[in-house]
Design an enzyme around this catalytic site. Structure first.
Site, PDB file in Angstrom:
ATOM      1  N   ASN A 147      -3.302  -1.150  -4.874  1.00 20.42           N
ATOM      2  CA  ASN A 147      -3.333   0.328  -4.275  1.00 20.42           C
ATOM      3  C   ASN A 147      -4.561   1.117  -5.017  1.00 20.42           C
ATOM      4  O   ASN A 147      -5.002   1.322  -6.142  1.00 20.42           O
ATOM      5  CB  ASN A 147      -2.144   1.320  -4.832  1.00 20.42           C
ATOM      6  CG  ASN A 147      -2.053   2.594  -4.444  1.00 20.42           C
ATOM      7  OD1 ASN A 147      -2.931   3.286  -4.738  1.00 20.42           O
ATOM      8  ND2 ASN A 147      -0.707   2.929  -3.972  1.00 20.42           N
ATOM      9  N   GLU A 182      -2.925   2.837  -0.026  1.00 19.78           N
ATOM     10  CA  GLU A 182      -3.223   4.398  -0.175  1.00 19.78           C
ATOM     11  C   GLU A 182      -4.718   4.178   0.147  1.00 19.78           C
ATOM     12  O   GLU A 182      -5.362   4.880  -0.681  1.00 19.78           O
ATOM     13  CB  GLU A 182      -2.818   4.772  -1.464  1.00 19.78           C
ATOM     14  CG  GLU A 182      -2.672   6.431  -1.495  1.00 19.78           C
ATOM     15  CD  GLU A 182      -1.780   6.817  -2.910  1.00 19.78           C
ATOM     16  OE1 GLU A 182      -1.788   7.868  -3.174  1.00 19.78           O
ATOM     17  OE2 GLU A 182      -1.343   6.022  -3.628  1.00 19.78           O
ATOM     18  N   TYR A 218       3.163  -0.519   1.724  1.00 20.77           N
ATOM     19  CA  TYR A 218       3.136   0.744   0.762  1.00 20.77           C
ATOM     20  C   TYR A 218       4.426   1.528   0.656  1.00 20.77           C
ATOM     21  O   TYR A 218       4.542   2.420   1.628  1.00 20.77           O
ATOM     22  CB  TYR A 218       1.794   1.623   1.015  1.00 20.77           C
ATOM     23  CG  TYR A 218       1.801   2.836   0.119  1.00 20.77           C
ATOM     24  CD1 TYR A 218       1.933   2.905  -1.303  1.00 20.77           C
ATOM     25  CD2 TYR A 218       1.096   4.336   0.827  1.00 20.77           C
ATOM     26  CE1 TYR A 218       1.936   4.064  -2.078  1.00 20.77           C
ATOM     27  CE2 TYR A 218       1.208   5.255  -0.132  1.00 20.77           C
ATOM     28  CZ  TYR A 218       1.549   5.525  -1.428  1.00 20.77           C
ATOM     29  OH  TYR A 218       1.351   6.456  -2.153  1.00 20.77           O
ATOM     30  N   ASP A 272       2.158  -2.074  -3.144  1.00 19.83           N
ATOM     31  CA  ASP A 272       2.856  -1.145  -3.970  1.00 19.83           C
ATOM     32  C   ASP A 272       4.282  -0.868  -3.288  1.00 19.83           C
ATOM     33  O   ASP A 272       4.426  -0.074  -2.450  1.00 19.83           O
ATOM     34  CB  ASP A 272       2.060   0.099  -4.031  1.00 19.83           C
ATOM     35  CG  ASP A 272       2.795   1.297  -5.038  1.00 19.83           C
ATOM     36  OD1 ASP A 272       3.426   1.197  -5.394  1.00 19.83           O
ATOM     37  OD2 ASP A 272       1.753   2.349  -4.953  1.00 19.83           O
ATOM     38  N   ASN A 285       6.492   0.707  -5.159  1.00 21.95           N
ATOM     39  CA  ASN A 285       7.170   1.907  -5.779  1.00 21.95           C
ATOM     40  C   ASN A 285       8.317   1.648  -6.488  1.00 21.95           C
ATOM     41  O   ASN A 285       9.123   2.706  -6.591  1.00 21.95           O
ATOM     42  CB  ASN A 285       7.138   3.073  -4.892  1.00 21.95           C
ATOM     43  CG  ASN A 285       5.628   3.739  -5.056  1.00 21.95           C
ATOM     44  OD1 ASN A 285       5.163   3.851  -6.235  1.00 21.95           O
ATOM     45  ND2 ASN A 285       5.205   4.271  -4.102  1.00 21.95           N
ATOM     46  N   ASP A 302      -5.514   4.166 -10.436  1.00 22.96           N
ATOM     47  CA  ASP A 302      -4.631   3.957 -11.700  1.00 22.96           C
ATOM     48  C   ASP A 302      -3.667   2.761 -11.573  1.00 22.96           C
ATOM     49  O   ASP A 302      -2.714   2.486 -12.283  1.00 22.96           O
ATOM     50  CB  ASP A 302      -3.602   5.168 -11.500  1.00 22.96           C
ATOM     51  CG  ASP A 302      -3.272   5.311  -9.980  1.00 22.96           C
ATOM     52  OD1 ASP A 302      -3.687   5.038  -9.060  1.00 22.96           O
ATOM     53  OD2 ASP A 302      -2.208   6.358  -9.984  1.00 22.96           O
ATOM     54  N   HIS A 303      -3.944   1.809 -10.212  1.00 20.04           N
ATOM     55  CA  HIS A 303      -3.152   0.454 -10.287  1.00 20.04           C
ATOM     56  C   HIS A 303      -4.295  -0.418 -10.549  1.00 20.04           C
ATOM     57  O   HIS A 303      -5.361  -0.247 -10.095  1.00 20.04           O
ATOM     58  CB  HIS A 303      -2.827   0.415  -8.800  1.00 20.04           C
ATOM     59  CG  HIS A 303      -1.747   1.282  -8.329  1.00 20.04           C
ATOM     60  ND1 HIS A 303      -0.241   0.968  -8.214  1.00 20.04           N
ATOM     61  CD2 HIS A 303      -1.441   2.586  -8.073  1.00 20.04           C
ATOM     62  CE1 HIS A 303       0.554   1.731  -7.836  1.00 20.04           C
ATOM     63  NE2 HIS A 303      -0.254   3.224  -7.695  1.00 20.04           N
TER      64      HIS A 303
END
Length: 289
Positions: free
Chosen positions: A11, A39, A122, A162, A164, A279-280
């Site tokens: 991501n 993303e 995603y 991702d 989530n 951040d991933h």
């Protein structure tokens, strides 16, 4: 010719920002044959310009942007062109189709004498007791239905990206404080109990629900074993990255036949907080051809 195929997923949290922070250098050095992105949050022209400047520019690009500008977006980069590709998740109704735009992209590639299907996924982040969570439930339902179709039709499939959701307590450093938050809700985790449960067997989820197992393999957990992590996402708040207070929400989920072809698995964790371009962290798996 290599005897394995390397699939990476990440991501990027906005591909233009990621390239400004150093993603291009990582892409050049990754050695990946296929790279699935989530993303992306960019137009086709933006992606083409960035990728053309990376390495020798020898990437083929598939991209499904979100219908809502500036949101979501999935892409697949590959050294060899895809044989075929498909956009969207299952036979969703008109409203739910919007909810899956920019979130599910399938591509088929030559793999030995057969083919490998790589899916950039995603999943919605969700938010408890809001329409965002309703969209996540619908997406997870559609994912399970598509997983059944794929496992019946194809030997070699990997759904990456991702998701989530942290499936088990191993997957979140501070899991006790997150059991009522989207991403670690018992009902969400029960979907994953069924995703990775024996095909067709009655699986009792962590929330007490029951349903048939889908029979897929979580490469990260199988490879790492019963240990904390390895985490793939860290909050930008506080010292989460430095303290490795993370979540494992980025997966390679594969059919059993492809699971037998796994040569190596790793999370390409950044050497320091300042070196991060998302951040991933990328998740990389080598599959024996």
């Amino acid at each position: 010719m290599s005897d394995f195929l390397r699939v990476a997923s990440v991501n990027v949290n906005g591909i233009r920002a990621a390239f400004r922070k150093g993603m291009g250098d990582w892409l050049d050095a990754s050695g990946a044959d296929v790279v699935a992105l989530q993303e992306v949050r960019a137009a086709d022209a933006d992606i083409a310009k960035l990728i053309a400047a990376a390495d020798d520019g020898g990437w083929h690009v598939l991209h499904d942007p979100c219908q809502i500008k500036g949101r979501a977006g999935v892409a697949i980069l590959s050294r060899e062109p895809a044989i075929a590709h498909r956009i969207g998740l299952g036979a969703l109704d008109a409203q739910e189709t919007i909810q899956s735009s920019g979130r599910w992209l399938e591509a088929d590639f030559a793999f030995g004498e057969g083919s490998l299907t790589v899916i950039s996924n995603y999943t919605h982040s969700g938010e408890v007791d809001t329409p965002r969570q309703d969209a996540k439930w619908a997406f997870l339902d559609a994912m399970g239905a598509r997983m059944d179709e794929l496992i019946d039709e194809r030997d070699f499939v990997t759904i990456v990206g991702d998701f989530n959701v942290g499936h088990r307590e191993f997957d979140i450093k501070n899991w006790r404080g997150n059991v009522k938050r989207s991403g670690f809700l018992p009902r969400e985790r029960a979907y994953f109990d069924r995703f990775f449960g024996e095909r067709g067997a009655n699986i009792v989820g962590v929330d007490g629900s029951e349903g048939p197992g889908h029979g897929w393999i979580d490469v990260g957990r199988r490879f790492a074993g019963e240990v904390d992590g390895p985490y793939t996402w860290w909050s930008n708040r506080g010292q989460a990255f430095d303290n490795d207070t993370g979540w494992r929400i980025d997966y390679h989920v594969v059919t059993p036949a492809l699971g037998e072809r796994v040569v190596d698995y790793r999370v390409d964790r950044y050497p320091s907080y300042d070196a991060r371009w998302s951040d991933h962290a990328p998740v990389i798996v080598d599959y024996r051809i």
